[in-house]
Design an enzyme around this catalytic site. Sequence first.
Site, short mmCIF file in Angstrom:
data_model
loop_
_atom_site.label_atom_id
_atom_site.label_comp_id
_atom_site.label_asym_id
_atom_site.label_seq_id
_atom_site.Cartn_x
_atom_site.Cartn_y
_atom_site.Cartn_z
N SER A 138 0.82 -1.20 0.00
CA SER A 138 0.00 0.00 0.00
C SER A 138 0.87 1.26 0.00
CB SER A 138 -0.96 -0.03 1.19
OG SER A 138 -1.94 0.96 1.08
N ASP B 131 -9.98 -4.79 -4.16
CA ASP B 131 -9.41 -3.71 -3.36
C ASP B 131 -10.41 -2.56 -3.22
OD1 ASP B 131 -7.75 -1.64 -2.28
OD2 ASP B 131 -6.02 -2.78 -2.98
N HIS C 119 21.45 -5.09 -27.28
CA HIS C 119 21.47 -3.70 -26.83
C HIS C 119 21.65 -3.53 -25.32
CE1 HIS C 119 20.15 -2.42 -30.85
NE2 HIS C 119 19.27 -3.42 -30.80
#
Length: 534
Positions: free
Chosen positions: A323, A398, A476
């Site tokens: 959180s 949530d 890369h």
Amino acid sequence: MISAFFKCFFGPRLYRIYKIDDQAGRPYTDNLVEKVGDSVVKLMNFCYSFCKWTSPVLLFFFYGKVSIYFTTEGMIDLGRLGVRVGAFVLLALFCRSLGRLMNTDYVTFIEILSQAQTNNSHELKTLLRHYDSDFGKWPVDYSWKETYNFDKTEGKPVTSRLVKAQPIDDGFHLRLLSYIAANTFGLRLAYPGYTDLINLLTFNMLIQGRTNLVEDKKGYRAKLEAEDGNHIDTMFVDRRGTSDNGNTLVICSEGNAGFYEIGSMVSPLDSNYSVLGWNHPGFAGSTGAPFPSQEQAAIDIVFQYAINKLGFMPDNIVLFGWSIGGYAVSWCAKTYPDIKAVILDATFDDIYTLAFARLPKSWYTLIKTTIKHRFNLDIGDLICQYNGPLRLIRRTKDEVITTSDTPIPAIVTNRGNFLLVKVLKIRYPNIMNEETESLLWRYLGCGTTEKESLYLSLGVEDEMCTSILQSYVSEHGHAFPYDLGNDLPTDTKNQLVLFLANKYMVDFESTHCTPLPTSHFQIPWSVNYQHISS
């Protein structure tokens, strides 16, 4: 006798005597004299804290009573009241001290503590750790002053510079209101664990939690001194040499009403990692207040302690934030980018949207000013400056970090989605275009079954996506942002964006405060390697 009395007078509360060898642990038993005196002291402390918290309301009330209280007679009456209250408190402190002086357990404890404060030797620390008490008088175990600059090439310890708050350029009246709001109800709304009420309600649970960590998990409690002068309460459980995961340290940062004693440490501990928990400034044994600058100083000294005192290197440290604890974790990850990984559970991108969705719309200007200058928890911006392995855990039910006002929170408004989108746009700018972002939002708004169906309908090939990413990295390197995607067809980009979303974010079918099961606590995926947690 007089010296012992004054030690008892100024001494901390004692809660428990921990298990020593074959001797069982037991709660500290105070006698009646100490109990009555301490109850009065606790009540007065609570009243003081309550008055401080509600000071804007009290000032408004007394403003209308100026003619009554701020006369000569009124001031005399207030003075008499103050003298009576002061005498009552002194009597309570005297009773508490006398009761302690008659208790052999407390006298033994306070003598060890007094010696440890002047001679902080290993032997005295060992004796002191047999007791659980208020942390205020505990000697400092590690200070920021012991830290020196970190040379990554030579593997020396680390330091960092804390971000200074920007001066407010708004009008005087708004600055004043912002300061009052932040330091009274604002801070306590953002961090309920900072209030005396939450500390009172969780008091016994915190003691039991520390008991379990110390007696059952062999935890090691330590006080750290941060750069801003705050003292941070920490608990370390060492699993090195006892499990394969033990060489990795997980630093846990709790939510706005969470404490290490009863918080997120359980998940990595059940997975046999070494774990270091800490309490926010102003929570339990930590001093200060959880403003962003103090949060930075706290996580900074915790990280320094992990390296300089506990002996872990950054590439063996995982930061785990639940959180609002994601703010400290994100700042630390940006500051120390060579860590092993970051795990963010039920974390949002920015606190402003959440605050504005829940507070009155008429407060818009005040909310904006206060958050901008005093509570700028810019988790999204901070975590985008970290380039290492990252795992986001989204809780599908949530009710805290969603902005919908329906009884069942709309998963598409979960602010973890916005955090994921922001990360992917920074790390893979050529893959995240208008079309793929639209597809991603459609995917994030689906339930579990619908997500699986969409994933299959687009024919996402995990092996192909992995191969594309590994080929790019081999040529890369791993540095973000990836210059990958300009020459890829739309279908491949669509597959890659859903593949990446699946790798960066996992769903947990639960509400905000449900403990995270060990099945969801795994080291994050990376293109370079995959770590399979036991």
